[in-house]
Design a protein around this motif. Sequence first.
Motif, PDB file in Angstrom:
ATOM      1  N   ILE A  16      18.623   4.065  -6.378  1.00  9.33           N
ATOM      2  CA  ILE A  16      17.722   5.195  -6.636  1.00  9.33           C
ATOM      3  C   ILE A  16      16.493   4.716  -7.399  1.00  9.33           C
ATOM      4  CG2 ILE A  16      17.483   7.371  -7.899  1.00  9.33           C
ATOM      5  CD1 ILE A  16      20.465   7.884  -7.292  1.00  9.33           C
ATOM      6  N   ALA A  17      16.711   3.890  -8.410  1.00  2.00           N
ATOM      7  CA  ALA A  17      15.592   3.354  -9.186  1.00  2.00           C
ATOM      8  C   ALA A  17      14.663   2.534  -8.298  1.00  2.00           C
ATOM      9  CB  ALA A  17      16.115   2.507 -10.348  1.00  2.00           C
ATOM     10  N   GLU A  18      15.249   1.744  -7.404  1.00  5.40           N
ATOM     11  CA  GLU A  18      14.440   0.931  -6.486  1.00  5.40           C
ATOM     12  C   GLU A  18      13.605   1.804  -5.564  1.00  5.40           C
ATOM     13  OE1 GLU A  18      15.149  -2.432  -2.971  1.00  5.40           O
ATOM     14  OE2 GLU A  18      16.798  -1.860  -4.300  1.00  5.40           O
ATOM     15  N   ASN A  19      14.158   2.941  -5.157  1.00  8.99           N
ATOM     16  CA  ASN A  19      13.423   3.857  -4.273  1.00  8.99           C
ATOM     17  C   ASN A  19      12.172   4.429  -4.928  1.00  8.99           C
ATOM     18  OD1 ASN A  19      15.338   3.480  -2.292  1.00  8.99           O
ATOM     19  ND2 ASN A  19      16.415   5.410  -2.676  1.00  8.99           N
ATOM     20  N   CYS A  20      12.086   4.363  -6.237  1.00  9.99           N
ATOM     21  CA  CYS A  20      10.907   4.874  -6.949  1.00  9.99           C
ATOM     22  C   CYS A  20       9.740   3.896  -6.883  1.00  9.99           C
ATOM     23  CB  CYS A  20      11.256   5.186  -8.401  1.00  9.99           C
ATOM     24  SG  CYS A  20      12.497   6.498  -8.578  1.00  9.99           S
ATOM     25  N   GLU A  21       9.987   2.707  -6.328  1.00  9.45           N
ATOM     26  CA  GLU A  21       8.946   1.718  -6.023  1.00  9.45           C
ATOM     27  C   GLU A  21       8.142   1.287  -7.249  1.00  9.45           C
ATOM     28  OE1 GLU A  21       6.702   3.166  -2.574  1.00  9.45           O
ATOM     29  OE2 GLU A  21       8.493   4.320  -2.058  1.00  9.45           O
ATOM     30  N   GLY A  22       8.835   1.225  -8.380  1.00 11.87           N
ATOM     31  CA  GLY A  22       8.233   0.636  -9.558  1.00 11.87           C
ATOM     32  C   GLY A  22       7.248   1.501 -10.305  1.00 11.87           C
ATOM     33  N   LEU A  23       7.093   2.764  -9.920  1.00 15.15           N
ATOM     34  CA  LEU A  23       6.148   3.641 -10.611  1.00 15.15           C
ATOM     35  C   LEU A  23       6.881   4.406 -11.718  1.00 15.15           C
ATOM     36  CD1 LEU A  23       3.156   4.584 -10.528  1.00 15.15           C
ATOM     37  CD2 LEU A  23       3.956   6.576  -9.224  1.00 15.15           C
ATOM     38  N   PRO A  24       6.538   4.166 -12.974  1.00 17.87           N
ATOM     39  CA  PRO A  24       7.265   4.818 -14.074  1.00 17.87           C
ATOM     40  C   PRO A  24       7.294   6.337 -13.969  1.00 17.87           C
ATOM     41  CG  PRO A  24       5.926   3.029 -14.937  1.00 17.87           C
ATOM     42  CD  PRO A  24       5.567   3.171 -13.484  1.00 17.87           C
ATOM     43  N   TYR A  75      -1.820  -4.184   3.314  1.00 20.57           N
ATOM     44  CA  TYR A  75      -2.128  -2.973   2.557  1.00 20.57           C
ATOM     45  C   TYR A  75      -0.975  -1.988   2.733  1.00 20.57           C
ATOM     46  CZ  TYR A  75      -7.016  -4.535   2.279  1.00 20.57           C
ATOM     47  OH  TYR A  75      -8.152  -5.237   2.017  1.00 20.57           O
ATOM     48  N   SER A  76      -0.793  -1.124   1.737  1.00 25.48           N
ATOM     49  CA  SER A  76       0.247  -0.104   1.856  1.00 25.48           C
ATOM     50  C   SER A  76      -0.066   1.051   0.907  1.00 25.48           C
ATOM     51  CB  SER A  76       1.628  -0.694   1.525  1.00 25.48           C
ATOM     52  OG  SER A  76       1.650  -1.205   0.206  1.00 25.48           O
ATOM     53  N   LEU A  77       0.671   2.142   1.105  1.00 28.63           N
ATOM     54  CA  LEU A  77       0.597   3.317   0.239  1.00 28.63           C
ATOM     55  C   LEU A  77       1.900   3.452  -0.537  1.00 28.63           C
ATOM     56  CD1 LEU A  77      -0.868   6.248   2.399  1.00 28.63           C
ATOM     57  CD2 LEU A  77      -1.900   5.279   0.358  1.00 28.63           C
ATOM     58  N   HIS A  78       1.790   3.723  -1.828  1.00 31.19           N
ATOM     59  CA  HIS A  78       2.993   4.096  -2.577  1.00 31.19           C
ATOM     60  C   HIS A  78       3.510   5.417  -2.005  1.00 31.19           C
ATOM     61  CE1 HIS A  78       5.580   5.356  -5.899  1.00 31.19           C
ATOM     62  NE2 HIS A  78       5.626   4.074  -6.233  1.00 31.19           N
ATOM     63  N   SER A  79       4.832   5.571  -1.944  1.00 31.44           N
ATOM     64  CA  SER A  79       5.419   6.764  -1.311  1.00 31.44           C
ATOM     65  C   SER A  79       4.935   8.061  -1.930  1.00 31.44           C
ATOM     66  CB  SER A  79       6.948   6.699  -1.372  1.00 31.44           C
ATOM     67  OG  SER A  79       7.441   5.752  -0.453  1.00 31.44           O
ATOM     68  N   SER A  80       4.679   8.059  -3.239  1.00 31.67           N
ATOM     69  CA  SER A  80       4.195   9.281  -3.887  1.00 31.67           C
ATOM     70  C   SER A  80       2.828   9.682  -3.332  1.00 31.67           C
ATOM     71  CB  SER A  80       4.118   9.087  -5.396  1.00 31.67           C
ATOM     72  OG  SER A  80       3.249   8.013  -5.730  1.00 31.67           O
ATOM     73  N   LEU A  81       1.962   8.693  -3.087  1.00 28.99           N
ATOM     74  CA  LEU A  81       0.641   8.982  -2.520  1.00 28.99           C
ATOM     75  C   LEU A  81       0.734   9.232  -1.021  1.00 28.99           C
ATOM     76  CD1 LEU A  81      -1.609   6.466  -4.474  1.00 28.99           C
ATOM     77  CD2 LEU A  81      -1.411   8.925  -4.812  1.00 28.99           C
ATOM     78  N   TRP A  82       1.676   8.571  -0.349  1.00 32.39           N
ATOM     79  CA  TRP A  82       1.892   8.838   1.074  1.00 32.39           C
ATOM     80  C   TRP A  82       2.291  10.299   1.286  1.00 32.39           C
ATOM     81  CZ3 TRP A  82       6.316  10.395   3.717  1.00 32.39           C
ATOM     82  CH2 TRP A  82       6.284  10.295   5.111  1.00 32.39           C
TER      83      TRP A  82
END
Length: 909
Positions: free
Chosen positions: A356-364, A496-503
Amino acid sequence: MAYGAVGSLKLTIERLLNSSHISIVQNSSPQIIKLLYEEVCSFQDALEEFDKWRSTINMNMVKTLEAEMIDVVYKFEDVIESYVLDQIQSLSKESHHEDQIHPPSFAIDLQDQKQNVDFFIETVKVMKTAYIHELHNPSPEEQEEDDRVGPSSIIDFGGNHDSVIGQSKDFIEFLRDLFTINYRGSSRTIVSIYGMAGIGKTIAARKFFRDPLIVSHCNKRAFVTIGPKYLLKSVLLDILRQVNPDFEITNMDGEMLAELKRMVCESLKDQRYFIVLDDIWDKELCSDLMELFPDNDNQSLVLMTTRLGEVADIAPAKFQYKIPFLDKKESWDLLHQKVFGEMTCPSELQKVGKKIAENCEGLPLTIVTVADILSKSDKTTEYWNEVSDVKDSVYKDAYDQMSKVLLPSYDYLNQYLKACFLYMGVYPQLHKIPWAELSFLWSLWSAEGFLYSAAQFRERIPHSDMVKMFAEPCTYYMFELVLKNVIMSDIEVSCYSLHSSLWYMCNKEAAKNKLFYALNCRADALPEEGIESQRRLCIRNNVLLAIEDVHDSIASTSTVRSLLCSGPYHHYPLPLCLEHLRFLRVFHACTIRFYEFPIEILKLVQLRYLSLTYNGNIPSVISKLWNLQWLIVRRQLIVEDNSSYMPTEIWDMKELRKLDIAGCKLSDPRERSFLPNLLELYDVHPQSCNKDVFERMPNLKTLKISIKLAHDNVDQPSSCFDHVSHLRELKSLACVVMNPTFKAEVVAPLARLSDFPSSLTKLTLNGLGYPWEEMRKISSLPNLTNLYLKCYAFRGPKWEVRDNEFQRLKSLEIEDIDLERWTFQNDHECIPAIKALRIAHCYKLKEMPLAFGTSLLVISIVDCNPTVVNCVNKLRRDSDDKYGDGNSLFVLVHSSWDDPGTSSHESPY
């Protein structure tokens, strides 16, 4: 987002004015269309006023006005295009054009549309006036308490305020060192912390602001949160109240702002101060404030936090710090802390919790928001296993809660960037776009009408050096989006990529603004989802095209302009539903394999962009798509097939701007045939690289030659460069061996220096096997700025660069080469303009030059000999010692055997 809608309409009108197949009947019609075009251009200019006034606007009111504009523009565009299409179909039947292969010509009479045009122009004038008035005189708005202090300040990671994680700890230690007696400078220091929204910039700044060392060291401190919307007067008052607690506002005359500036300067004079400018968005504001903070020569410090790289650049390069994403361990530590506090996580939840933590893609901010949801839910393995799916609704709930923090990153973008940014959400979640495939995205942006023309780019981009640095608007757009930290650029894997929160935000805002609507599953196609009003449809699961309900829904969107199939590659034929999409301009279907050419496409006369995967020969009737500007053909397998030709009729398609033909040969052109608008030709067979072909492409700027070696080694291409001199406008040339054999023979002899056009700025060579002595044929090209050598493009143990070679080269990439010693002649500084160097998978390389000058900014080393790593680190140290802080060299070293990669500095880009 009205800017993108107006850009689409503008492109529609330009096609009517400039089409080689459409002429406007000579009564009052030409005047009608010209007046309309002028008004639409003026409309776009008015929308760009947003960029000048965004720091003071009422964003909700501006969005309301723009939503009304979108509806008006789209309705009018439907009326005009429907009328033109009806006339074309009527004329086609009368003159039997429908049965002709060669592109027809049409005379369109727009006189009947004069009333609609006049009404639209008057409506636009009213809307422009209202929009400009709102920008200059913002409507009053009711602010929530959180809004008054700027979006960054509402991020609360909860718990212990002293909790700082990840590399932010290292940064705080670095800041503490600024105040030790060992620090060699005593003047005022400006430091910037920057990175994506929610990365923890404000938390790090607050932690340091409360540090006992700072409290004891500085007798004047102020922490001021600014945000994208601010009043300079309020900022100055906030500073004064904190550095001078006895300050009181007295009656001031009209010169209040000037007086406040004087008072700030006076209050800090001869003081050792620490000022934090939190969440600052405006570079000019930042520069203005710095002039008010005196340099008292006593180790005073100004710390800025910002999302924007251009604002961070106010600080010297050595004092710019980009906060990185958390790694897996740091992510789990933060999630564990926020869910369980001082308690221990049950053993059965630890493995799934780490996922679950990994799914957050490193964004605090994502981690903390998800943790808050988990802490209020059942802590069972069943529930946590459900949450471990990256598509679980918990993440969507978290992203919705984060929207107040994330949305300003989009809302306050320049108008010309907004549609391009949202369009990145077309790709699947977690998708990485390789740098080598960016031309796909840029072609789509252009086909949709999102890009400036070259002339507009030169006129509207404020800094002339930026225009010189970026040959095309699309490359500048990507640079801007990376600089604003809304998309991520991964130097290690070149993507290039988008963080999932911005996606997620991109998809939500795109649907709200009718830019595009994504179909991920059958439920997304239900009528109640509002699909019928959308301008573009994105199919994320290609098999949906085989479902009748989805067909019906797509048919209901009769005004859709783009059908974008971006799901995983589908190996089996699928039924299309194009018969109702008469306005379709863009059909992107490279992830669907077609066993037969989809003939129904030929009825889409408005089609500008077509990409598909098809192993057969393109039929001659392709020329019926006389509006087509981008034709991209992919093949499922790389096979040598000397019988694959593009049809002769391709030479009749005068509108073509880009042709990507998967190694096919071009048929010999007919007499007087030529492609005046063709700018890009990709993956062409070397046998088509002859004088007769190249002379029919007078404006070609990009050429990629694809060589597929035959197994019997017979009839190998040997002259693919001999005729490139006829391409006088050529800027970018690539020659790639798709299946290199790594034998000693040279695949295609390099042309003489005189055979290369002097206009060439970019050269890519792959698998050709040249000896290094041949490099002299290209090292003197007068305008060469980018050189990419890959997969044994050159062969041999030693390469020596001479003093007078590569005088304008800015970027050099060497990958998968058997080079052992790379040297500069006489150990002098060579390649004087070099800015970026990348060396990857050169396992034999043991020696490289150490005599680069101040121009070199970035070195990337991927999977190379440790000796090379030592050379690069020495180069960095020498650079720091010789040239000082202002020319800090960014060095990134990554090895597959080391996890994670390491870097000597955080990238400034």
